[in-house]
Enzyme design. Structure first.
Site, PDB file in Angstrom:
ATOM      1  N   GLU A 228      12.111  47.575 -32.937  1.00  0.00           N
ATOM      2  CA  GLU A 228      13.213  47.221 -33.419  1.00  0.00           C
ATOM      3  C   GLU A 228      14.012  46.375 -32.751  1.00  0.00           C
ATOM      4  OE1 GLU A 228      13.518  48.196 -36.525  1.00  0.00           O
ATOM      5  OE2 GLU A 228      12.300  50.065 -36.629  1.00  0.00           O
ATOM      6  N   ARG A 232      14.650  42.158 -34.351  1.00  0.00           N
ATOM      7  CA  ARG A 232      15.741  42.002 -34.939  1.00  0.00           C
ATOM      8  C   ARG A 232      16.666  40.932 -34.099  1.00  0.00           C
ATOM      9  NH1 ARG A 232      17.505  47.135 -38.535  1.00  0.00           N
ATOM     10  NH2 ARG A 232      15.487  48.114 -38.630  1.00  0.00           N
ATOM     11  N   ASP A 361       2.124  49.362 -41.183  1.00  0.00           N
ATOM     12  CA  ASP A 361       2.417  48.222 -42.128  1.00  0.00           C
ATOM     13  C   ASP A 361       2.302  46.543 -41.453  1.00  0.00           C
ATOM     14  OD1 ASP A 361       4.587  48.911 -40.789  1.00  0.00           O
ATOM     15  OD2 ASP A 361       6.050  48.850 -42.583  1.00  0.00           O
ATOM     16  N   GLU A 496      11.194  44.728 -48.728  1.00  0.00           N
ATOM     17  CA  GLU A 496      10.033  44.332 -49.057  1.00  0.00           C
ATOM     18  C   GLU A 496       9.427  43.550 -50.315  1.00  0.00           C
ATOM     19  OE1 GLU A 496      10.871  46.975 -47.688  1.00  0.00           O
ATOM     20  OE2 GLU A 496      10.312  46.463 -45.622  1.00  0.00           O
TER      21      GLU A 496
HETATM   22  C1  DMJ Z   1      12.506  45.949 -41.217  1.00  0.00           C
HETATM   23  O1  DMJ Z   1      13.048  46.168 -40.022  1.00  0.00           O
HETATM   24  C2  DMJ Z   1      11.340  45.069 -41.161  1.00  0.00           C
HETATM   25  O2  DMJ Z   1      10.939  44.476 -42.407  1.00  0.00           O
HETATM   26  C3  DMJ Z   1      10.172  45.944 -40.854  1.00  0.00           C
HETATM   27  O3  DMJ Z   1       8.890  45.484 -40.752  1.00  0.00           O
HETATM   28  C4  DMJ Z   1      10.082  47.370 -41.688  1.00  0.00           C
HETATM   29  N1  DMJ Z   1      11.346  48.031 -41.848  1.00  0.00           N
HETATM   30  C5  DMJ Z   1      12.546  47.058 -42.091  1.00  0.00           C
HETATM   31  C6  DMJ Z   1      12.756  46.778 -43.535  1.00  0.00           C
HETATM   32  O4  DMJ Z   1      12.505  47.560 -44.408  1.00  0.00           O
END
Ligand code: DMJ
Length: 597
Positions: A228, A232, A361, A496
């Site tokens: 995370e 970010r 994912d 998304e």
């Molecule tokens: C974000 O932090 C990123 O896109 C991650 O890949 C998936 N979760 C969140 C958004 O939904």
């Protein structure tokens, strides 16, 4: 503070609404405003007036019997409409709507800000924006400008809440006018930096930069989640450095990246989930020694780029080692990976469950994006990606009833489940990106069909907002395609679907994708906007009368969702040119490496 002429207008409007002005004042002021308008703006006002007159004549026969009674009301409403048109044009003059990028000009070329040897980067200059200059001749751009302005307005509203109630903290709690702390590193502010730059929000960007320069420190005894914080914070700092050329952001990125390195000191070289950025210690979650697949394989774009910029290979080495090991591992199912990997043994765990949703994912997303970032030379990455798409096609696709929507389900020990996370809606965009970079055209057909499905996940809900998880009906007698379990009815302002709409629009230029995105933005504004500033995630997308705010604005709403809205509504493919940049999984654009590297 509004500019003086605009202040005049506001005071006039206020005075008018209170009945304080006389006719002469009004006429003089209106004449002054009229003279300030450009030829184009005057034409629009005259055009609107003509429209209203024609409308008036058309309505006259049906109204004539009551004309006497209605005259003053009609005239008043004509006046009101005229003032509204004036006000609209005044506040949103066509030439200002597309000024979004004018303060920093076109986004810096990928190569320009990526020379690792350059000590001082030149600040961006302010060239004239060709799209502004052409606006007069291109009225078809006006709706585009209006939508871009709507995104900028949404961002400002979100920022207002963050600034007033959560400044320097991780996330805004807009309803209780407070904040939450996750890492204690100003997460929303950092995640939003490049969005402000792209949207052309100069004032907001400057105040955030000031905070980064003066307040942001990583000398903090906190545990951060490796994934995370990489996507970010490291991703946000690196992309802002590339867009602005401002060395401050590179310095911060280097500092932060080096503090994450202890996470890779594990017996298997598969990193731990958490690292203390002050003590330099790392550990897995308390209840397991497993790490999540998506987490350990979706930090590569950022660490590889950090190596390229610093000239220090250690960052690239640790993350590429993870990819090499995962590439060789047994336990994949037609290229699909399980959701966990053990940090001691380096083996997959919980084998037998395959999903494109949570925990897996972005593994698929980063296979493709690393290949693109590196100049399409790393064939193992491409092989794994193409094989995985075949695995999806073979094992996870089914059609719903009654509309026959193609959806991506899950496989659990041979049993197919028609469950699809909203997170999976990154896939149409990723597939389309692959096709843009030369992968099989049939991937595009799949992308289009999945895009339609993600769209339906919004439109079949009473609020027009998707749930976190959808279950698709496959029985022939089903009434609705999408079912939602009570525990899955929340919406976290996730990006998304908007992300994929952006890619699909960029590559196909089919305006329906913009229309779908515009409808989603309206729904966000209707059900998640908090009057006092900010947007909130909600508990129930099926109840428009009581969507039930969760009182949290995730940092990705500013970092991703609003950015992708803006890029979706823009017709300028040079705003983050997809032949020069690749987005990390948090929507932070990083350069595709020049071929000489
Ligand atoms: C974000 O932090 C990123 O896109 C991650 O890949 C998936 N979760 C969140 C958004 O939904």
């Amino acid at each position: 503070m509004l500019p003086p002429s605009r202040r005049d207008f506001v005071s006039l409007a206020l005075a008018e609404s209170r009945g304080y002005t006389n006719g002469k004042q009004r006429r003089q002021s209106c004449w002054r405003k009229w003279k300030q308008l450009s030829r184009l703006q005057r034409s629009i006002v005259l055009f609107l007036l003509a429209l209203m007159l024609i409308g008036g004549f058309a309505l006259y026969p049906s109204l004539s019997p009551q004309w006497g009674a209605y005259t003053s009301r009609k005239l008043f409403s004509l006046g009101f409409m005229f003032r509204s048109a004036c006000a609209f044009i005044y506040f949103f003059p066509p030439s200002s709507l597309c000024l979004a990028r004018s303060w920093h000009g076109a986004v810096i070329e990928a190569e320009q800000a990526t020379d690792p040897n350059a000590k001082e980067k030149e600040k961006a200059v302010e060239p004239e924006d060709p799209s502004v200059l052409q606006l007069g001749q291109r009225p078809e751009l006006w709706p585009t400008c209006f939508r871009l302005e709507a995104v900028r307005e949404a961002f400002r509203h979100a920022w207002k809440g963050y600034k007033e109630f959560a400044w320097g903290h991780d996330e805004l709690k807009p309803v209780s006018k407070s904040y939450t702390e996750w890492f204690g590193l100003g997460l929303t502010l950092i995640d939003a930096l490049d969005t402000m730059w792209i949207l052309g929000l100069k004032k907001e960007f400057e105040e955030a930069r000031e905070w980064v320069a003066k307040e942001l420190t990583f000398n903090k005894n906190v545990d951060v989640n490796l994934f995370e914080s990489t996507i970010r914070i490291l991703g946000g700092l690196l992309s802002t450095y590339h867009l602005t050329g401002d060395a401050l952001f590179l310095e911060k990125a280097k500092d932060f990246g080096s503090r994450l390195m202890p996470a890779f000191s594990t017996p298997s070289k598969i990193p731990y989930s958490d690292v203390n950025i002050d003590k330099g210690t790392a550990h897995p979650p308390r209840w397991t020694s497993d790490s999540t697949m998506a987490e350990v394989t979706s930090i590569q774009l950022e660490f590889r780029e950090l190596s390229r910029l610093t000239g220090d290979p250690k960052y690239r080495e640790v993350v590429m080692e993870v990819m090499r090991r995962v590439h060789r591992l047994e336990g994949k199912h037609d290229g699909l990976v399980p959701m966990f990997i053990n940090t001691n043994s380096g083996q997959f765990t919980h084998v037998g469950v395959y999903t494109l949703g949570a925990r897996a994912d972005s593994y698929y997303e980063y296979l493709l994006k690393q290949w693109i970032q590196g100049g399409k030379k790393e064939t193992e990455l491409l092989e794994d990606y193409v094989q995985a798409v075949e695995g999806i096609q073979k094992n996870l696709l089914k059609r719903s009833s009654p509309l026959g929507l193609m959806f991506v389900g899950e496989l659990s020990h041979g049993h197919f489940s028609p469950k699809m996370d909203h997170l999976v809606c990154f896939l149409p965009g990723t597939l389309a990106l692959g096709v843009h970079h030369g992968l099989p055209a049939e991937h595009m057909e799949l992308a289009r069909q999945l895009m339609e499905t993600c769209h339906q996940m919004y439109v079949q809900m009473e609020t027009g907002l998707s749930p976190e998880i959808a279950h698709f009906n496959t029985q022939a007698d089903s009434i609705q395609d999408v079912d939602v379990k009570p525990a899955d009815r929340h919406n976290l302002l996730r990006p998304e679907t908007v992300e994929s709409l952006f890619y699909l629009y960029r590559f196909t230029k089919d305006r329906k994708y913009q229309t779908w995105g515009w409808e989603i933005l309206q729904s966000f504004n209707k059900y998640t906007r908090v009057d006092t500033g900010g947007y909130t995630s909600i508990n129930n997308v099926r109840d428009p009368t009581s969507p039930s705010p969760r009182d949290k604005m995730e940092s990705f709403f500013l970092g991703e969702t609003l950015k992708y809205f803006y890029l979706l509504f823009s017709d300028d493919s040079n705003i983050i040119n997809l032949d020069k940049y690749v987005f990390n999984t948090e929507a932070h654009p990083l350069p595709i490496w020049p071929q000489t590297d």
